[in-house]
Design a protein around this motif. Structure first.
Motif, PDB file in Angstrom:
ATOM      1  N   ILE A 169       9.861 -37.696  36.638  1.00 20.05           N
ATOM      2  CA  ILE A 169       8.426 -37.954  36.762  1.00 20.05           C
ATOM      3  C   ILE A 169       7.939 -38.684  35.525  1.00 20.05           C
ATOM      4  N   ARG A 210       0.207 -33.550  32.636  1.00 22.04           N
ATOM      5  CA  ARG A 210      -0.687 -32.979  33.639  1.00 22.04           C
ATOM      6  C   ARG A 210      -0.127 -31.687  34.211  1.00 22.04           C
ATOM      7  N   ARG A 211       1.153 -31.668  34.501  1.00 24.33           N
ATOM      8  CA  ARG A 211       1.760 -30.469  35.078  1.00 24.33           C
ATOM      9  C   ARG A 211       1.732 -29.306  34.086  1.00 24.33           C
ATOM     10  N   LEU A 221      -1.893 -27.979  33.827  1.00 25.78           N
ATOM     11  CA  LEU A 221      -2.264 -27.191  35.004  1.00 25.78           C
ATOM     12  C   LEU A 221      -1.581 -25.830  34.997  1.00 25.78           C
ATOM     13  N   GLU A 222      -0.345 -25.795  34.553  1.00 20.95           N
ATOM     14  CA  GLU A 222       0.377 -24.521  34.487  1.00 20.95           C
ATOM     15  C   GLU A 222      -0.318 -23.546  33.539  1.00 20.95           C
ATOM     16  N   GLN A 279       2.463 -37.428  34.113  1.00 22.78           N
ATOM     17  CA  GLN A 279       2.620 -36.306  35.038  1.00 22.78           C
ATOM     18  C   GLN A 279       3.171 -35.071  34.332  1.00 22.78           C
ATOM     19  N   CYS A 280       4.036 -35.284  33.334  1.00 21.69           N
ATOM     20  CA  CYS A 280       4.544 -34.151  32.555  1.00 21.69           C
ATOM     21  C   CYS A 280       3.407 -33.429  31.849  1.00 21.69           C
ATOM     22  N   ARG A 332      -3.800 -22.491  35.107  1.00 19.29           N
ATOM     23  CA  ARG A 332      -3.658 -21.511  36.191  1.00 19.29           C
ATOM     24  C   ARG A 332      -3.359 -20.118  35.644  1.00 19.29           C
ATOM     25  N   THR A 369      14.333 -31.861  34.211  1.00 19.48           N
ATOM     26  CA  THR A 369      13.171 -31.598  35.059  1.00 19.48           C
ATOM     27  C   THR A 369      12.029 -32.574  34.808  1.00 19.48           C
ATOM     28  N   HIS A 370      12.041 -33.265  33.650  1.00 23.11           N
ATOM     29  CA  HIS A 370      10.970 -34.197  33.312  1.00 23.11           C
ATOM     30  C   HIS A 370      11.374 -35.662  33.499  1.00 23.11           C
TER      31      HIS A 370
END
Length: 279
Positions: A160, A167-168, A171-172, A164-165, A175, A156-157
């Motif tokens: 990208i 950052r994602r 953000l997770e 981006q890993c 949130r 999944t990584h």
């Protein structure tokens, strides 16, 4: 476009992160936690250069094919949890020197009808974060931290970029917890995201730079030396955990078949142990 293979390119990017190379230059002093045995050093070199470590098993106890990517993610044996908990405890220990009210796995206040803008916000009673410290960013305010270590070799990584890993993952976490921390706890929230090879995300970098600043001021040390020491300490922790995920046992060699600890009360009563001396 890079001319290297995707796996080798990923290894080069990971090895160029700040904090991921300190173990190569630090003297192997056990008292400071800067020591690797020869097998761990060999495996660390293999991970750094994208080589497959020698003598790995062909299959995992979970039934899947064993690989470096699988080793870092397989939950059998609880090795990823041990990796997470060690970083949590190191962070809590550092914060204890600098702040008041440091607590590991603090419970958040139960909700009483509050609603949040994001559906992904955690609304469970008994929700916990990894560490809380009072006065880290502002005097009198609680700062909450939550640790996550991700596997950059996971499928999944791989599609990208490393940035981006991070950052994602940040953000997770935000949130899930930030709105609740801000609105209910009136505190701040900082996700501490690490790669299992020794790097850390942008927000985690800010947090540990702040820790290094406060430690340097408290002990009268150079900020640059303190920050480098801190990166090395975190890097060695992640490196030892990575080797443990590769070489650690995911199953118990000893199987208890008689249930020795399940009949303590019965044995105590039938054996009349209350009349014997506990010494």
């Amino acid at each position: 476009m890079p001319t290297l293979s995707p796996s080798l390119y990923t290894s080069v990017v990971l090895s160029s992160e700040k904090g991921s190379s300190g173990w190569l230059t630090a003297l192997p002093i056990l008292d400071h936690g800067f020591c690797l045995h020869k097998g761990a050093f060999r495996d660390s070199l293999c991970l750094r250069y994208g080589w497959r470590p020698p003598l790995l098993p062909s299959s995992c106890v979970c039934g899947k094919q064993f690989s470096v990517e699988h080793a870092f993610s397989c939950p059998c044996g609880g090795l990823p949890t041990i990796r997470h908990n060690e970083l949590r405890d190191i962070t809590a220990g550092l914060l204890t020197e600098l702040c008041h009210g440091v607590e590991v796995e603090p419970s958040l206040q139960p909700l009483s009808g509050e609603s949040f803008r994001l559906r992904s916000a955690n609304t469970e009673d008994g929700a916990r974060l990894d560490v809380v410290a009072n006065g880290f960013w502002e005097r009198g305010q609680n700062a909450y931290f939550d640790v996550k270590v991700f596997n950059p070799f996971a499928p999944t990584h791989c599609s990208i970029s490393l940035s981006q890993c991070y950052r994602r993952a940040e953000l997770e976490k935000k949130r899930k917890y930030e709105e609740r921390i801000r609105e209910v706890e009136h505190g701040s929230f900082s996700p501490l995201i690490f790669s299992c090879t020794g790097g850390m995300g942008p927000l985690a970098t800010v947090v540990y730079k702040r820790i290094a600043t406060l430690l340097a001021e408290k002990h009268g040390q150079s900020y640059s030396k303190t920050l480098y020491w801190l990166r090395c300490r975190l890097g060695f922790s992640l490196l030892r955990s990575a080797v443990q995920c590769l070489r650690g046992s995911r199953s118990s060699y000893h199987r208890c078949g008689s249930g020795e600890t399940a009949v303590i009360d019965l044995a105590y009563a039938e054996g009349r142990l209350d009349s014997a001396s506990p010494d």
